[in-house]
Write an enzyme that holds these catalytic residues in place. Sequence first.
Site, PDB file in Angstrom:
ATOM      1  N   HIS A   1     -15.340  -5.253   2.694  1.00 30.69           N
ATOM      2  CA  HIS A   1     -14.486  -4.216   3.248  1.00 30.69           C
ATOM      3  C   HIS A   1     -13.821  -3.567   2.344  1.00 30.69           C
ATOM      4  O   HIS A   1     -13.021  -2.652   2.731  1.00 30.69           O
ATOM      5  CB  HIS A   1     -13.473  -5.023   3.967  1.00 30.69           C
ATOM      6  CG  HIS A   1     -12.541  -4.473   4.957  1.00 30.69           C
ATOM      7  ND1 HIS A   1     -11.315  -4.192   5.059  1.00 30.69           N
ATOM      8  CD2 HIS A   1     -13.000  -3.589   6.240  1.00 30.69           C
ATOM      9  CE1 HIS A   1     -10.615  -3.397   5.896  1.00 30.69           C
ATOM     10  NE2 HIS A   1     -11.976  -3.221   6.607  1.00 30.69           N
TER      11      HIS A   1
ATOM     12  N   ASP B   1     -17.742   7.458 -14.131  1.00 31.65           N
ATOM     13  CA  ASP B   1     -17.792   7.473 -15.883  1.00 31.65           C
ATOM     14  C   ASP B   1     -16.835   6.250 -16.360  1.00 31.65           C
ATOM     15  O   ASP B   1     -16.194   6.603 -17.552  1.00 31.65           O
ATOM     16  CB  ASP B   1     -17.488   8.685 -16.341  1.00 31.65           C
ATOM     17  CG  ASP B   1     -18.542   9.789 -15.810  1.00 31.65           C
ATOM     18  OD1 ASP B   1     -19.854   9.327 -15.767  1.00 31.65           O
ATOM     19  OD2 ASP B   1     -18.453  11.082 -15.853  1.00 31.65           O
TER      20      ASP B   1
ATOM     21  N   LYS C   1      -3.267   0.904   4.667  1.00 29.10           N
ATOM     22  CA  LYS C   1      -2.837  -0.600   4.400  1.00 29.10           C
ATOM     23  C   LYS C   1      -1.923  -0.487   2.937  1.00 29.10           C
ATOM     24  O   LYS C   1      -2.556  -0.534   1.932  1.00 29.10           O
ATOM     25  CB  LYS C   1      -4.200  -1.264   4.035  1.00 29.10           C
ATOM     26  CG  LYS C   1      -5.173  -1.467   5.158  1.00 29.10           C
ATOM     27  CD  LYS C   1      -6.229  -0.345   5.074  1.00 29.10           C
ATOM     28  CE  LYS C   1      -7.550  -0.701   5.882  1.00 29.10           C
ATOM     29  NZ  LYS C   1      -7.307  -0.871   7.309  1.00 29.10           N
TER      30      LYS C   1
ATOM     31  N   ASP D   1      11.473  -2.019  -2.908  1.00 22.03           N
ATOM     32  CA  ASP D   1      12.589  -1.483  -3.758  1.00 22.03           C
ATOM     33  C   ASP D   1      12.483   0.098  -3.936  1.00 22.03           C
ATOM     34  O   ASP D   1      11.327   0.750  -3.369  1.00 22.03           O
ATOM     35  CB  ASP D   1      12.697  -2.494  -4.537  1.00 22.03           C
ATOM     36  CG  ASP D   1      13.794  -3.545  -4.194  1.00 22.03           C
ATOM     37  OD1 ASP D   1      14.373  -3.767  -3.038  1.00 22.03           O
ATOM     38  OD2 ASP D   1      13.603  -4.809  -5.025  1.00 22.03           O
TER      39      ASP D   1
END
Length: 427
Positions: free
Chosen positions: A139, A146, A320, A325
């Site tokens: 997944h 390079d 996702k 903070d």
Amino acid sequence: MSASPMDKTTVDPVSAPPVSEPAVVDVEYRWQGNNRVELLENGEAYFPRVFEAMRQAKSEILLETFIVFEDKVGAELQAVLIDAARRGVRVTASFDGFGCGELSSGYLAALSDAGVHLQMFDPAPKHLGIRTNWFRRLHRKIVVVDGTFAFLGGINFSADHLADFGPEAKQDYSVEVQGPAVTDIHHFALLQCGRPVRAKYWWQRRRQRRSELAFSDHDGQVRLVYRDNGEHRTDIEEVYRQVLRTAQRRVVIANAYFFPGYRLLREIRNAARRGVEVRLILQGQPDMLVAKLAARMTYDYLLKSGVRIYEYCDRPLHGKVALVDEDWSTVGSSNLDPLSLSMNLEANVLIRDRGFNRQLFERLEDLSDNHCKVMSVDNAPRGRIWHMTVGFLVFHFLRHFPAWAGWLPAHKPRLKAFTAPTGSEPS
């Protein structure tokens, strides 16, 4: 003449290299400083940048992806890889056998004939017209060019990541990394595709269980974290739980498939209870209805603890990403559901950079404030008794499904090298 489907002609058993198991890597990568990290939102930002890097490649392209479709994006990917291979760049592309199961042999043969080293992760034939091997998928979405540029996130090579696809176009994120952390991502990608790499010394192999906050305060810190079915089954989930325990001011999680286990749910709830502003951005218009239904089973538990939940309704959310903070962020391929946290092969980057955190926060704040429906205890979805009973049963089934699936007889997934069948023609 139309070519036959890939799943019927994937490997020529006479000329194909031996089948190999995906690498099991017992290394936990360190934080690396002095990196430049750029947020790439949706295909409009991602595809031009990654294709341009491939066009400029001089020696090597490594690619892992879950999905490639034969649409305008898949066609451009094919053309760019073929051009690179023909000018002498070593190109290795690993496609998931389920997510790329609809690719024609003609599409794959064109890549192979041009010199692309093409691998299929656990391809399987259809039975009664239905693809099999749903679980333990490759997944990850990783591109390394390079050994200098790395791209990692949730964006597949398909046109449904572009706004002009229409109402079903996905909202998603990736990052481009330049700097010392690319060495680790490159090392990981080489191992996964079976290429030889320099052995890590013992002090590089040892597992590092340091707190996510115990390191230098400088910006530009990046660390690769991944999930496999060997020594790193819970690494991504553990990172989430660590940073939730130490969060002091705010937590924002935007995740397409949200159905975590009890321990992660508890850390989210506990953060809100101690006064941290916790904001979840979840699917309101999902590409799979079960994702929305599963997430909603957690709403009462979280809302009553002060967690703020937003459902993004403009189009399907596929991102996702998360931030904690003002300096910690993560972008990757891992959802917070049983498949990603317990079965699939996943990879995220962790980022300690205030500028990146601020940019991601501004994007997510705009998403939640202007494009989402706010959920509350009063308007949280509730049903009749039988709905609640079914929901309870589904919740516990899905939560324990990965463990149950592990008891079933199962083959080990394999990487199979693609060789074009004799006489194949592009479709």
